[in-house]
Write an enzyme that holds these catalytic residues in place. Structure first.
Site, PDB file in Angstrom:
ATOM      1  N   LEU A 151       0.746  -1.168  -0.068  1.00  0.00           N
ATOM      2  CA  LEU A 151       0.098   0.045  -0.054  1.00  0.00           C
ATOM      3  C   LEU A 151       0.822   1.045   0.088  1.00  0.00           C
ATOM      4  CD1 LEU A 151      -3.130   0.349   0.233  1.00  0.00           C
ATOM      5  CD2 LEU A 151      -2.695   1.099   2.447  1.00  0.00           C
ATOM      6  N   ILE A 154       1.298   3.823  -5.200  1.00  0.00           N
ATOM      7  CA  ILE A 154       0.319   3.120  -6.235  1.00  0.00           C
ATOM      8  C   ILE A 154      -0.680   2.524  -5.502  1.00  0.00           C
ATOM      9  CG2 ILE A 154       0.291   1.499  -8.417  1.00  0.00           C
ATOM     10  CD1 ILE A 154       3.311   2.462  -8.886  1.00  0.00           C
ATOM     11  N   ARG A 174       4.998  -4.595   5.038  1.00  0.00           N
ATOM     12  CA  ARG A 174       6.015  -4.623   6.316  1.00  0.00           C
ATOM     13  C   ARG A 174       5.373  -3.986   7.424  1.00  0.00           C
ATOM     14  NH1 ARG A 174      11.619  -3.858   3.357  1.00  0.00           N
ATOM     15  NH2 ARG A 174      10.175  -2.266   2.669  1.00  0.00           N
ATOM     16  N   GLY A 230       3.122  -5.064 -10.316  1.00  0.00           N
ATOM     17  CA  GLY A 230       4.585  -4.623  -9.585  1.00  0.00           C
ATOM     18  C   GLY A 230       5.599  -5.000 -10.511  1.00  0.00           C
ATOM     19  N   ARG A 231       6.304  -6.414 -10.082  1.00  0.00           N
ATOM     20  CA  ARG A 231       7.254  -7.156 -10.700  1.00  0.00           C
ATOM     21  C   ARG A 231       7.008  -8.519 -10.834  1.00  0.00           C
ATOM     22  NH1 ARG A 231       8.301  -2.853 -12.300  1.00  0.00           N
ATOM     23  NH2 ARG A 231      10.243  -1.486 -12.151  1.00  0.00           N
ATOM     24  N   ASP A 255       0.695  -7.620 -15.984  1.00  0.00           N
ATOM     25  CA  ASP A 255       1.325  -6.641 -16.883  1.00  0.00           C
ATOM     26  C   ASP A 255       2.889  -6.678 -16.533  1.00  0.00           C
ATOM     27  OD1 ASP A 255       1.363  -4.093 -18.171  1.00  0.00           O
ATOM     28  OD2 ASP A 255       2.296  -3.138 -16.207  1.00  0.00           O
ATOM     29  N   GLU A 260      10.803 -10.865 -18.713  1.00  0.00           N
ATOM     30  CA  GLU A 260      10.455 -10.084 -19.700  1.00  0.00           C
ATOM     31  C   GLU A 260      11.611  -9.821 -20.720  1.00  0.00           C
ATOM     32  OE1 GLU A 260       8.894  -6.481 -17.978  1.00  0.00           O
ATOM     33  OE2 GLU A 260       7.395  -7.647 -16.686  1.00  0.00           O
ATOM     34  N   HIS A 278       4.005  -4.757 -19.600  1.00  0.00           N
ATOM     35  CA  HIS A 278       4.657  -3.971 -18.791  1.00  0.00           C
ATOM     36  C   HIS A 278       4.259  -2.355 -19.441  1.00  0.00           C
ATOM     37  CE1 HIS A 278       8.125  -3.580 -15.728  1.00  0.00           C
ATOM     38  NE2 HIS A 278       7.415  -2.393 -15.547  1.00  0.00           N
TER      39      HIS A 278
HETATM   40  P1  NDP Z   1       6.215   2.859  -2.993  1.00  0.00           P
HETATM   41  O1  NDP Z   1       7.729   2.844  -2.624  1.00  0.00           O
HETATM   42  O2  NDP Z   1       5.292   4.002  -2.695  1.00  0.00           O
HETATM   43  O3  NDP Z   1       5.329   1.431  -2.140  1.00  0.00           O
HETATM   44  C1  NDP Z   1       6.162   0.154  -2.017  1.00  0.00           C
HETATM   45  C2  NDP Z   1       5.207  -0.383  -0.929  1.00  0.00           C
HETATM   46  O4  NDP Z   1       5.549  -1.612  -0.810  1.00  0.00           O
HETATM   47  C3  NDP Z   1       5.551   0.242   0.306  1.00  0.00           C
HETATM   48  O5  NDP Z   1       4.121   0.632   0.890  1.00  0.00           O
HETATM   49  C4  NDP Z   1       5.923  -0.893   1.015  1.00  0.00           C
HETATM   50  O6  NDP Z   1       5.689  -0.794   2.614  1.00  0.00           O
HETATM   51  C5  NDP Z   1       5.751  -2.060   0.461  1.00  0.00           C
HETATM   52  N1  NDP Z   1       6.810  -3.048   0.611  1.00  0.00           N
HETATM   53  C6  NDP Z   1       8.113  -2.828   0.034  1.00  0.00           C
HETATM   54  N2  NDP Z   1       8.937  -4.076   0.149  1.00  0.00           N
HETATM   55  C7  NDP Z   1       8.046  -4.908   0.726  1.00  0.00           C
HETATM   56  C8  NDP Z   1       8.291  -6.151   1.208  1.00  0.00           C
HETATM   57  N3  NDP Z   1       9.393  -6.859   1.396  1.00  0.00           N
HETATM   58  N4  NDP Z   1       7.261  -6.738   1.628  1.00  0.00           N
HETATM   59  C9  NDP Z   1       5.713  -6.322   1.706  1.00  0.00           C
HETATM   60  N5  NDP Z   1       5.619  -5.099   1.346  1.00  0.00           N
HETATM   61  C10 NDP Z   1       6.663  -4.156   0.879  1.00  0.00           C
HETATM   62  O7  NDP Z   1       6.366   2.558  -4.464  1.00  0.00           O
HETATM   63  P2  NDP Z   1       5.159   2.825  -5.467  1.00  0.00           P
HETATM   64  O8  NDP Z   1       3.969   2.242  -5.147  1.00  0.00           O
HETATM   65  O9  NDP Z   1       5.568   4.026  -6.421  1.00  0.00           O
HETATM   66  O10 NDP Z   1       5.712   1.500  -6.801  1.00  0.00           O
HETATM   67  C11 NDP Z   1       5.771   0.437  -6.351  1.00  0.00           C
HETATM   68  C12 NDP Z   1       6.234  -0.868  -7.223  1.00  0.00           C
HETATM   69  O11 NDP Z   1       5.590  -0.818  -8.321  1.00  0.00           O
HETATM   70  C13 NDP Z   1       7.376  -0.214  -7.810  1.00  0.00           C
HETATM   71  O12 NDP Z   1       9.066  -0.497  -6.873  1.00  0.00           O
HETATM   72  C14 NDP Z   1       7.782  -0.954  -9.090  1.00  0.00           C
HETATM   73  O13 NDP Z   1       8.236  -2.029  -9.162  1.00  0.00           O
HETATM   74  C15 NDP Z   1       6.123  -1.163  -9.739  1.00  0.00           C
HETATM   75  N6  NDP Z   1       5.765  -0.309 -10.690  1.00  0.00           N
HETATM   76  C16 NDP Z   1       5.315  -1.020 -11.644  1.00  0.00           C
HETATM   77  C17 NDP Z   1       5.072  -0.230 -13.078  1.00  0.00           C
HETATM   78  C18 NDP Z   1       4.409  -0.837 -14.049  1.00  0.00           C
HETATM   79  O14 NDP Z   1       4.462  -0.130 -15.420  1.00  0.00           O
HETATM   80  N7  NDP Z   1       3.924  -2.056 -14.150  1.00  0.00           N
HETATM   81  C19 NDP Z   1       5.286   1.245 -12.907  1.00  0.00           C
HETATM   82  C20 NDP Z   1       5.801   1.660 -11.932  1.00  0.00           C
HETATM   83  C21 NDP Z   1       6.222   0.893 -10.778  1.00  0.00           C
HETATM   84  P3  NDP Z   1       6.367  -1.373   3.688  1.00  0.00           P
HETATM   85  O15 NDP Z   1       7.825  -0.605   3.738  1.00  0.00           O
HETATM   86  O16 NDP Z   1       5.751  -1.099   4.847  1.00  0.00           O
HETATM   87  O17 NDP Z   1       6.723  -2.723   3.652  1.00  0.00           O
END
Ligand code: NDP
Length: 305
Positions: A151, A154, A174, A230-231, A255, A260, A278
């Site tokens: 959360l 995005i 986390r 995400g990934r 996506d 890829e 993607h």
């Molecule tokens: P943010 O950094 O704002 O959010 C990432 C969230 O993931 C945080 O709330 C974090 O919470 C959580 N997180 C991180 N690591 C872990 C973990 N090990 N376990 C559980 N939760 C975790 O990033 P965005 O929302 O801007 O982007 C997220 C991802 O989306 C990017 O890193 C990218 O990989 C992907 N993306 C994909 C795109 C596409 O075209 N499909 C385009 C742009 C982004 P906490 O730290 O509390 O765990």
């Protein structure tokens, strides 16, 4: 003296025209031998690297650039940028946060609707002159339970959109976020059990690798839909294919994939999968905004030098 910049990844169209008068730009050839030859010749003079989140900054490339000072990458994912190595060498790493949040959230909603309402099958029917023939009904999205894995920016933009669909919202990451009204789950399995749609939007990399495994997919269950924007590395792709083939989950909207641009034949054969390349941030508006950030990050770093 001119500043040498290596262009190692595909970039939005507004980046290079803004930089070519200011810097000496070198485009990395796609062919490995040609790339090696070029790096031997100019690698030592390169001070800036332009790339994108998918192509990243491979370790071998960083090693060939001993005087690199800044990486300016298009996208927010840092899993392919070798940030630890870069920062250990004092190299600044810049991405393009903020500007793509809304489009990726919209992309997740598009995949949720496309999977649950069987939009692609319906469209294929019309084009094949089959109209409603052999077209099963889809399922409603309004009111269904949404689980968001990650959360962040995005994930929260997605949650705001899901409110308009009257969806109860839960999440796992986390850290619990005390500022949101959504239900926190302390494990992915528990979140999946409580979800009709499970949307993956955590960063990639070792910490999230295969976080969505067979146990999570079974917790999501035969009525559940998995969406990954995400990934690819976050989902165990072999287990996902098995679960889709066996009807242990209902559908998936993907996506991003594990390797890829390779798309496993088994995924292409499945009717209950919607695939995009993607592409969640792939709007003209966002790509131009990302391009501007990529160019500005480099221009600001080198300033008046
Ligand atoms: P943010 O950094 O704002 O959010 C990432 C969230 O993931 C945080 O709330 C974090 O919470 C959580 N997180 C991180 N690591 C872990 C973990 N090990 N376990 C559980 N939760 C975790 O990033 P965005 O929302 O801007 O982007 C997220 C991802 O989306 C990017 O890193 C990218 O990989 C992907 N993306 C994909 C795109 C596409 O075209 N499909 C385009 C742009 C982004 P906490 O730290 O509390 O765990």
């Amino acid at each position: 003296m001119a500043i040498d910049i290596l262009v190692a990844g595909r970039l939005p169209p507004n980046v290079l025209p803004q930089l070519e008068d200011r810097f000496r730009l070198h485009t990395l050839p796609r062919d490995d031998d040609e790339a090696d030859a070029m790096l031997q010749e100019v690698g030592g003079s390169i001070r800036g690297l332009l790339t994108n989140a998918a192509q990243g900054a491979p370790e071998a490339l960083l090693a060939a650039l001993p005087n690199l000072e800044i990486i300016s990458s298009s996208g927010v994912g840092t899993d392919a940028l070798n940030v630890e190595i870069a920062e250990g060498r004092g190299i600044r790493v810049e991405t393009t946060p903020g500007v793509l949040t809304d489009d990726v959230a919209d992309g997740a909603i598009a995949l949720m609707l496309a999977t649950t309402r069987r939009l692609m099958q319906a469209e294929r029917n019309v084009r094949a002159g089959r109209w409603l023939k052999d077209l099963p009904l889809g399922n409603r999205m309004t009111g269904k339970r949404l689980g968001i894995l990650g959360l962040g920016k995005i994930g929260q933009a997605l949650a705001r959109r899901a409110v308009a669909f009257d969806m109860p919202i839960a999440y796992h990451q986390r850290n619990r976020n005390p500022e949101v009204p959504y239900t926190y789950h302390d494990s992915v399995v528990s979140l999946a059990e409580a979800s009709d749609f499970l949307v993956v939007i955590v960063p990639g990399g070792p910490a999230t690798e295969n976080m969505v495994d067979a146990q999570v997919l079974d917790a999501l269950g035969p009525e559940g839909i998995l969406i990954n924007v995400g990934r690819g590395s976050t989902v165990d792709q072999c287990e996902l294919i098995r679960a889709l083939q066996q009807g242990r989950i209902r559908a998936a909207g993907l996506d991003v994939l594990a390797d890829e641009p390779h798309v496993p034949e088994a995924l292409l054969e499945l009717d209950n999968v919607v695939l995009t390349p993607h592409y969640a941030s792939g709007t003209i508006e966002t790509r131009l905004a990302m391009g501007q950030r990529v160019a500005d990050n480099l221009l600001e770093y080198f300033g008046a030098e």
